[in-house]
Each structure stands twice: as structure tokens, then as C-alpha cells.
Scaffold this motif. Structure first.
Motif, PDB file in Angstrom:
ATOM      1  N   ALA A 105       2.288   3.902  -8.612  1.00  0.00           N
ATOM      2  CA  ALA A 105       1.832   4.463  -7.340  1.00  0.00           C
ATOM      3  C   ALA A 105       1.452   3.353  -6.366  1.00  0.00           C
ATOM      4  O   ALA A 105       1.675   3.475  -5.154  1.00  0.00           O
ATOM      5  N   ALA A 106       0.879   2.257  -6.901  1.00  0.00           N
ATOM      6  CA  ALA A 106       0.536   1.113  -6.051  1.00  0.00           C
ATOM      7  C   ALA A 106       1.800   0.437  -5.531  1.00  0.00           C
ATOM      8  O   ALA A 106       1.861   0.002  -4.374  1.00  0.00           O
ATOM      9  N   GLU A 107       2.817   0.327  -6.390  1.00  0.00           N
ATOM     10  CA  GLU A 107       4.098  -0.239  -5.953  1.00  0.00           C
ATOM     11  C   GLU A 107       4.656   0.552  -4.776  1.00  0.00           C
ATOM     12  O   GLU A 107       5.087  -0.012  -3.762  1.00  0.00           O
ATOM     13  N   SER A 108       4.651   1.867  -4.931  1.00  0.00           N
ATOM     14  CA  SER A 108       5.206   2.733  -3.891  1.00  0.00           C
ATOM     15  C   SER A 108       4.405   2.646  -2.600  1.00  0.00           C
ATOM     16  O   SER A 108       4.976   2.628  -1.511  1.00  0.00           O
ATOM     17  N   PHE A 109       3.082   2.555  -2.703  1.00  0.00           N
ATOM     18  CA  PHE A 109       2.235   2.548  -1.521  1.00  0.00           C
ATOM     19  C   PHE A 109       2.324   1.225  -0.769  1.00  0.00           C
ATOM     20  O   PHE A 109       2.553   1.208   0.445  1.00  0.00           O
ATOM     21  N   TYR A 110       2.165   0.123  -1.502  1.00  0.00           N
ATOM     22  CA  TYR A 110       2.114  -1.185  -0.834  1.00  0.00           C
ATOM     23  C   TYR A 110       3.501  -1.731  -0.499  1.00  0.00           C
ATOM     24  O   TYR A 110       3.634  -2.545   0.414  1.00  0.00           O
ATOM     25  N   GLY A 111       4.515  -1.307  -1.242  1.00  0.00           N
ATOM     26  CA  GLY A 111       5.868  -1.776  -0.949  1.00  0.00           C
ATOM     27  C   GLY A 111       6.283  -3.020  -1.700  1.00  0.00           C
ATOM     28  O   GLY A 111       7.419  -3.469  -1.550  1.00  0.00           O
ATOM     29  N   TRP A 112       5.375  -3.616  -2.504  1.00  0.00           N
ATOM     30  CA  TRP A 112       5.722  -4.756  -3.352  1.00  0.00           C
ATOM     31  C   TRP A 112       5.961  -4.247  -4.777  1.00  0.00           C
ATOM     32  O   TRP A 112       5.311  -3.285  -5.208  1.00  0.00           O
ATOM     33  N   ASN A 113       6.862  -4.919  -5.517  1.00  0.00           N
ATOM     34  CA  ASN A 113       7.055  -4.507  -6.906  1.00  0.00           C
ATOM     35  C   ASN A 113       5.884  -4.995  -7.759  1.00  0.00           C
ATOM     36  O   ASN A 113       5.048  -5.787  -7.309  1.00  0.00           O
ATOM     37  N   ARG A 114       5.855  -4.528  -8.974  1.00  0.00           N
ATOM     38  CA  ARG A 114       4.704  -4.774  -9.849  1.00  0.00           C
ATOM     39  C   ARG A 114       4.519  -6.260 -10.126  1.00  0.00           C
ATOM     40  O   ARG A 114       3.393  -6.770 -10.125  1.00  0.00           O
ATOM     41  N   GLU A 115       5.623  -6.954 -10.353  1.00  0.00           N
ATOM     42  CA  GLU A 115       5.532  -8.376 -10.675  1.00  0.00           C
ATOM     43  C   GLU A 115       4.959  -9.158  -9.501  1.00  0.00           C
ATOM     44  O   GLU A 115       4.148 -10.074  -9.679  1.00  0.00           O
ATOM     45  N   THR A 116       5.389  -8.779  -8.291  1.00  0.00           N
ATOM     46  CA  THR A 116       4.862  -9.464  -7.094  1.00  0.00           C
ATOM     47  C   THR A 116       3.371  -9.198  -6.940  1.00  0.00           C
ATOM     48  O   THR A 116       2.587 -10.114  -6.631  1.00  0.00           O
ATOM     49  N   LEU A 117       2.971  -7.939  -7.157  1.00  0.00           N
ATOM     50  CA  LEU A 117       1.555  -7.605  -7.027  1.00  0.00           C
ATOM     51  C   LEU A 117       0.716  -8.374  -8.041  1.00  0.00           C
ATOM     52  O   LEU A 117      -0.413  -8.796  -7.733  1.00  0.00           O
ATOM     53  N   ARG A 118       1.239  -8.585  -9.273  1.00  0.00           N
ATOM     54  CA  ARG A 118       0.485  -9.310 -10.303  1.00  0.00           C
ATOM     55  C   ARG A 118       0.292 -10.781  -9.951  1.00  0.00           C
ATOM     56  O   ARG A 118      -0.538 -11.454 -10.560  1.00  0.00           O
ATOM     57  N   ASN A 119       1.057 -11.278  -8.995  1.00  0.00           N
ATOM     58  CA  ASN A 119       0.924 -12.667  -8.574  1.00  0.00           C
ATOM     59  C   ASN A 119       0.192 -12.784  -7.238  1.00  0.00           C
ATOM     60  O   ASN A 119       0.207 -13.845  -6.604  1.00  0.00           O
ATOM     61  N   MET A 120      -0.424 -11.686  -6.817  1.00  0.00           N
ATOM     62  CA  MET A 120      -1.135 -11.684  -5.533  1.00  0.00           C
ATOM     63  C   MET A 120      -2.633 -11.565  -5.753  1.00  0.00           C
ATOM     64  O   MET A 120      -3.094 -11.102  -6.798  1.00  0.00           O
ATOM     65  N   SER A 121      -3.371 -11.973  -4.738  1.00  0.00           N
ATOM     66  CA  SER A 121      -4.824 -11.800  -4.736  1.00  0.00           C
ATOM     67  C   SER A 121      -5.165 -10.555  -3.918  1.00  0.00           C
ATOM     68  O   SER A 121      -4.421 -10.175  -3.005  1.00  0.00           O
ATOM     69  N   ILE A 122      -6.282  -9.920  -4.244  1.00  0.00           N
ATOM     70  CA  ILE A 122      -6.705  -8.744  -3.500  1.00  0.00           C
ATOM     71  C   ILE A 122      -6.951  -9.087  -2.040  1.00  0.00           C
ATOM     72  O   ILE A 122      -6.806  -8.242  -1.143  1.00  0.00           O
ATOM     73  N   ASN A 123      -7.288 -10.353  -1.760  1.00  0.00           N
ATOM     74  CA  ASN A 123      -7.522 -10.772  -0.380  1.00  0.00           C
ATOM     75  C   ASN A 123      -6.250 -10.793   0.454  1.00  0.00           C
ATOM     76  O   ASN A 123      -6.310 -10.809   1.690  1.00  0.00           O
ATOM     77  N   GLU A 124      -5.091 -10.823  -0.205  1.00  0.00           N
ATOM     78  CA  GLU A 124      -3.828 -10.765   0.520  1.00  0.00           C
ATOM     79  C   GLU A 124      -3.520  -9.339   0.967  1.00  0.00           C
ATOM     80  O   GLU A 124      -2.622  -9.129   1.790  1.00  0.00           O
ATOM     81  N   ILE A 125      -4.243  -8.373   0.431  1.00  0.00           N
ATOM     82  CA  ILE A 125      -4.046  -6.963   0.781  1.00  0.00           C
ATOM     83  C   ILE A 125      -5.184  -6.466   1.657  1.00  0.00           C
ATOM     84  O   ILE A 125      -4.958  -5.846   2.691  1.00  0.00           O
ATOM     85  N   ASP A 126      -6.416  -6.755   1.262  1.00  0.00           N
ATOM     86  CA  ASP A 126      -7.601  -6.311   1.997  1.00  0.00           C
ATOM     87  C   ASP A 126      -7.787  -7.191   3.222  1.00  0.00           C
ATOM     88  O   ASP A 126      -7.856  -8.421   3.112  1.00  0.00           O
ATOM     89  N   THR A 127      -7.878  -6.583   4.402  1.00  0.00           N
ATOM     90  CA  THR A 127      -7.984  -7.352   5.644  1.00  0.00           C
ATOM     91  C   THR A 127      -9.417  -7.778   5.958  1.00  0.00           C
ATOM     92  O   THR A 127      -9.642  -8.498   6.931  1.00  0.00           O
ATOM     93  N   ASN A 128     -10.391  -7.337   5.160  1.00  0.00           N
ATOM     94  CA  ASN A 128     -11.777  -7.741   5.386  1.00  0.00           C
ATOM     95  C   ASN A 128     -11.935  -9.230   5.045  1.00  0.00           C
ATOM     96  O   ASN A 128     -11.134  -9.795   4.285  1.00  0.00           O
TER      97      ASN A 128
END
Length: 635
Positions: free
Chosen positions: A208-231
Motif C-alpha cells: 500500500a505504501a508502494e502504491s501511495f508514494y510511487g516508489w517500489n519497495r526496494e527504493t523505499l527501504r533505501n530512503m530516510s523518512i525525512n525524504e518523505i516528510d516535509t517537516n
């Protein structure tokens, strides 16, 4: 004591197996475990030098005290003996087990393992074993070892059986845990992220996160939450720590998607332990549409609150849920007094029960009901309002309530009534004016007729009669206006008909003259009506005196029509035709002079012609909606 026939190697293997199992995490109390270890140590120390099977006492010690089930069977697979532990594991008794042929068991995996041992090899079994001597199924792990050696083993074998229920339950729990994880995480329609609270990196993300954010699972696992959260970074880090310490925390944020757009989200979370590692799970809900809807609702409520029109909303049962300030101002009920009540608090008893029945049938059918109604305020005052009651229908087409909008027209009704009264008074006054003018003109006309009758001068008498008829033509207009409710215009055909009747009555001709209406009504204003009446008076007087002279019968026709804003009037007669040399512009008389003057006042033209035995006088002029010229006798 039984005479145990067992090789040194088998005894040694049995010892090693028992020692190995005992050192594992088997469900035996600590004291019993220490005692068994001491006995096994004694056996190990005394195994050295044993070369025969005569030491049955030593074997008995291993056999009885082993922490596992031990079963001995002959070369035909028939059980010859077993220890107490084996009996407990199987859940049966020695009487039922001794003499049981294991080669005839229904569990073919056990049969294969036993046969393998009888063929000189070690047979292994692991699975859920269902006892044939007891209604019990137990997860087992068994090792079947031959007593003799070689393919033709005629000494049988020994089976060491271990109850692995705890392992089985642990595996089942692990499998269930994995299944639960897959159900809760992998198959969850909610957006789930697992975050490392120390580094802020995304440990895992569900589909569901893949579908919402538009990145695949592997890409998301290599990202930080700060790259998604704009705060800001520190706010995000603090929020993650709060989730770890208190799972009841909620927060809102704006998350960035792979296409660069952002969505407003609501986040809930908590701490989880994964392989001795503390992580934080985040449940992300997209609330962008909800926020937009709330914003729209806020604007809607603000608009209703500030509306100058009284507004109230009810539920499906008709109970008031909301009123705005204008409602309070008009009806005098506060929110506390109105909410929860029904709109019947406004009922004035001025409408019938049938009215309210039709009203409810209309709105309950999903239609809008609107109209005018008299309501009653809290103080008992009556107010007239224009209302519009609308059903509130949800996305499923179901009515969930009603909204009513009122417009107070009480003052407007009073003003309209005052205007109507004023108009009525003015109409009465105008009628009276026309009546008096008509009477005055009639009096003047009568005086002129009287003067004519007392005169011996025939020429003067004729002129006085002509003038009296002209005054009657004007008087006829005022009489017509007095007898109708329309003071702005007159019906030309009706007025002309009555005018000709008056002329014929005054002139007292011997000719029997019929008046014919040859068209429908045409309406002109009062000024043009006066001019036309005076012209027709001259034309008809001329017809009676000259065209009908000496005739026994005759007909005068009246016709009028309007086309493209031009009024065309035709007066016809079947009397004597005009002389061939007749030209109206060359004909000198007071009557003809008046016709010329009045035609110019109308900005019109006139003429004579004869067709099929009739003489036609035709007058045409542009119709005026409002009077533009005052009557004038000048040229």
C-alpha cells in the motif's frame, strides 16, 4: 531382569544420543537433569573395556533413566520392550505396546524408517504421529538404529523417540506470526512504514505504501523518512521518538510523493521489537480529501453563519441540528432553545394540515419544496417568509437530513399592500377625473346644441352642431376610460364604435346605417386616441351628410391593425362615391383642415380611395407606447 542382547557399539550410540538430548533444552526439571547427567557420567566412565552384551545392568540404567523414549524391536519389527518415557510420549500402556508390529503401522513414514534400520541403516522420522493404541497425536522426532550389522539384520533395532511438541508449537507460532505479519503488513490496505528510530531510515514498507508514494519497495527501504516528510528534520525525529514512547500519539504531516506532489496525511504509530531490535511502525492515512472537505465545510458553515437569510438544518426525523444567527434574529429562538426541537415551534396555524402533508411528502421524496408561508416568532409575532426546503442526500442516494432557507418578506408584503392601496386610490381618483371631464364636456356640448336650436341662422346652427360633435368625440374617450380599469390605453375599435353611435344619434339622419367591426382590437394611448377620435368624427360626419344623403340604407365599416409598430385605420362606407376630381389636399373646409392638423400631430398620413363600390378613408401612424405630445390645435 531381561536378558538384553545388545552390542557395544549400540550401547555406546545409545549413550551418546541420550547425553546429546539431555544437554538440549528438553522439558525436564533441573534437579532431574543433574541426576541423569551424573548417571550418564558413571556409565561413560564404565563403558571402557566392555566388549560383550553381558552387562545388562548397565544397559538397564541407560534404558530406564533416559530422558527420551526408547523402544526395542526384533528382526520382524515387533516391539519387545520400551521404557516409561516412550509409553508417556505415545500415551498408551506397556501391555498394548509390547508385541505391536511396527511394520503394520498405518503411518508409512514410520514403517519406512523401521525397515531401513532392519536393513542395517539408520532410519529417521519426524512428524505428527497418531497412536494406534491411544487416541493421541504427538509431534515426534525418532531415530531407528540397527542392533546387528549388515543387510541381513536378524537382531532387530532400537528406536530413540523424542517429543518435539514444544518445537512444533514454536514453529507453529512462528508460522502463525509470519502469517499474521503477512496479513497485517503485506495485505493491509493502510499505508504502513517501519522506521529505525535511531537513523530514521525506512526498514520496510508494505505494498500500500508502494502504491501511495510511487516508489517500489526496494527504493523505499533505501530512503530516510525525512525524504518523505516535509517537516524539518528535528520535528520528524522528535515525532518518531514520541511514537516509540507512546503509541497513542497522532500527528499530521505533508508527505512528498515520487512525482513531486504532496499529500496531507495523519500518522499513528508505536514501537515493535524485531530480532532484538527496537523499531517504530507508522500507519499513514491520506487525509487530503478529508482536509479539503473540512475546509469546504468550514467555508460552507461560515457562509451559512454570516448569511442574511435565516437557515436551519434538521436530521431525517425533522429535529433541528443547526441554526444561523439570522434565524435567531428573525424568530427570537437561541441555539440552545431551537436545537433538538422540531420546526413546528414556528407554526402559526395560518397554513392548513393539507399544506404540511404536501410539504413533507415532497421533501421526503427527494424533491425541493418552496413557496410562501406565514410563521410565528418566539414572541408570537407573525412573519411572512419565502422558503426553500431541500433534502440533504449522501453519496449513496439516501436522505440524511434537510436544509431550509427563509427570506423574510414581511416588510415587502406591507409595502406591496400600501402600494396596492395607493394605486386603488389613484385609480378611483383618475376615474373620477375622467368622469368629471366627460360630464363637463357633455355639458358644454349640450349648451352648444341648445344654442344651435335657439338660432334662426341655419349656417350657425350647423357649425354649432359640428362643434358639439367634436366635443362629444373627446368626451367619448373619457367615458371609455372611466368605464374600464385601464387608464393608460384605449381599445380603438370599441371606442370608435361607440363614437359613431353617438354621431349618428346627434345627426338624426333618415338613413338606416349599420356599423360593422371588421377587425380585432388594437390598443393605443390616450393622446393618440383623442386625435384619432376627432379625425373619425370629421370623417363619419362627412359620410352621413354627403355619402349617405338620400340613401335608405348604408354601412360604415371599422378596421384597424398594427404591423411593425405602425397602426393602420380604415373607415369604409358604401354610400355615394367621391367625385373623380376629389383631392383631399385641394378640398377646403374646417373639417378637412382639422384632419390635416390632427394627422400631423400623430406624425401620420391619410388618404381616400374607392374600391368595389366602397369609399375607404385610411389613416396610418406610428404607435406610441407612452404619450409624447400634448393636444394642440395649432398647425
Amino acid at each position: 531382569m531381561a536378558n538384553y542382547k545388545i552390542s557395544y557399539k549400540a550401547l555406546t550410540d545409545l549413550f551418546k544420543e541420550c547425553e546429546s538430548l539431555l544437554t538440549k533444552n528438553i522439558n525436564i526439571d533441573g534437579n532431574d537433569k543433574r541426576e541423569l547427567l551424573e548417571k550418564l557420567t558413571f556409565i561413560r566412565n564404565n563403558l571402557t573395556g566392555i566388549s560383550t552384551l553381558e552387562n545388562a545392568l548397565l544397559y538397564r540404567l541407560i534404558f530406564e533413566e533416559a530422558p527420551v523414549g526408547i523402544v526395542q524391536y526384533n528382526s520382524e519389527g515387533v516391539i519387545t520392550t520400551c521404557n516409561y518415557r516412550f509409553i508417556r510420549i505415545i500415551g498408551s500402556s506397556a501391555e498394548k505396546l509390547i508385541g505391536l508390529n511396527m511394520l503394520n503401522l498405518p503411518d508409512q513414514d514410520v514403517v519406512k524408517a523401521v525397515k531401513k534400520s532392519l536393513n542395517g541403516k539408520t532410519g529417521l522420522y519426524e512428524g505428527n504421529y497418531k497412536s494406534v493404541t491411544a487416541e493421541k497425536t504427538t509431534p515426534l522426532r525418532a531415530k531407528f538404529t540397527p542392533i546387528g550389522s549388515g543387510i541381513n539384520n536378524n537382531q532387530g533395532g532400537i528406536g530413540i523417540v523424542e517429543d518435539v511438541t514444544e518445537n512444533f508449537l514454536a514453529l507453529a507460532a512462528l508460522s502463525e506470526s509470519r502469517s499474521r505479519y503477512q496479513t497485517l503488513f503485506e495485505n493491509n490496505h493502510s499505508i504502513l512504514l517501519i522506521i529505525d528510530p535511531v537513523t530514521g531510515f525506512i526498514f520496510d514498507a508494505n505494498p500500500a505504501a508502494e502504491s501511495f508514494y510511487g516508489w517500489n519497495r526496494e527504493t523505499l527501504r533505501n530512503m530516510s523518512i525525512n525524504e518523505i516528510d516535509t517537516n524539518p528534520y528535528n520535528e520528524v525525529k522528535s515525532s518518531i521518538k514520541n511514537f516509540a514512547s507512546s503509541p497513542e500519539n497522532y500527528s499530521q504531516a505533508i508527505h512528498r510523493l515520487s512525482d513531486g506532489t504532496t499529500r496531507q496525511v495523519e500518522i499513528a504509530g508505536g514501537e515493535i521489537n524485531f530480532v532484538k531490535r527496537n523499531l517504530v511502525y507508522l500507519i499513514v492515512h491520506d487525509i487530503s480529501e478529508r482536509v479539503q472537505m473540512q475546509e469546504s465545510l468550514r467555508k460552507f458553515e461560515l457562509g451559512l453563519d454570516r448569511s442574511s437569510h435565516p437557515v436551519f438544518i434538521t436530521d431525517i426525523e425533522g429535529k433541528i441540528q443547526y441554526i444561523n444567527a439570522a434565524f435567531e434574529d428573525l424568530y427570537g429562538f437561541s441555539k440552545k432553545e431551537a436545537i433538538g426541537k422540531k420546526p413546528s415551534i414556528l407554526k402559526s396555524e395560518k397554513q392548513s394540515d393539507e399544506f404540511y402533508k404536501d410539504f413533507w411528502e415532497t421533501i421526503l421524496s427527494g424533491k425541493v419544496s418552496s413557496g410562501e408561508i406565514i410563521n410565528k416568532t418566539k414572541n408570537g409575532d407573525l412573519v411572512t417568509v419565502i422558503y426553500s426546503s431541500n433534502p440533504i442526500i449522501n453519496e449513496h442516494g439516501k436522505i440524511i437530513g434537510f436544509i431550509a432557507i427563509h427570506d423574510d418578506i414581511t416588510e415587502r408584503i406591507k409595502m406591496e399592500e400600501a402600494i396596492r392601496q395607493s394605486l386603488y386610490e389613484k385609480e378611483i381618483m383618475l376615474a373620477e377625473i375622467h368622469h368629471r371631464v366627460k360630464n363637463n364636456l357633455a355639458l358644454v356640448s349640450a349648451m352648444m346644441v341648445l344654442q344651435a336650436e335657439n338660432s334662426d341662422n341655419n349656417e350657425l346652427k350647423g357649425k354649432l352642431h359640428d362643434s358639439a360633435n367634436r366635443i362629444k368625440a373627446i368626451s367619448n374617450i373619457h367615458e371609455h376610460l372611466y368605464s374600464t380599469s385601464n387608464f393608460a390605453s384605449i381599445d380603438f375599435i370599441d371606442n370608435t364604435f361607440k363614437l359613431i353611435e353617438n354621431i349618428l344619434s346627434t345627426l338624426q339622419t333618415d338613413t338606416e346605417i349599420t356599423i360593422e367591426k371588421r377587425s380585432g382590437s388594437v390598443f393605443i394611448n390616450i393622446n393618440q386616441g383623442v386625435y384619432c377620435s376627432l379625425i373619425i368624427n370629421e370623417v363619419v360626419t362627412n359620410i352621413v351628410k354627403h355619402a349617405m344623403r338620400g340613401s335608405r340604407k348604408g354601412t360604415i365599416g371599422i378596421k384597424a391593425k398594427e404591423k411593425d409598430g405602425i397602426v393602420i385605420v380604415v373607415i369604409s362606407d358604401d354610400g355615394h362615391p367621391l367625385p373623380e376630381e376629389f383631392q383631399s389636399e385641394n378640398f377646403s373646409s374646417l373639417g378637412m383642415e382639422l384632419i390635416h392638423i390632427l394627422a400631423r400631430q400623430l406624425d401620420g398620413t391619410f388618404g381616400y380611395n374607392s374600391i368595389n363600390g366602397e369609399t375607404h378613408f385610411t389613416l396610418s401612424f406610428k404607435k406610441a407606447d407612452n404619450p409624447k405630445k400634448k393636444f394642440s390645435s395649432g398647425k
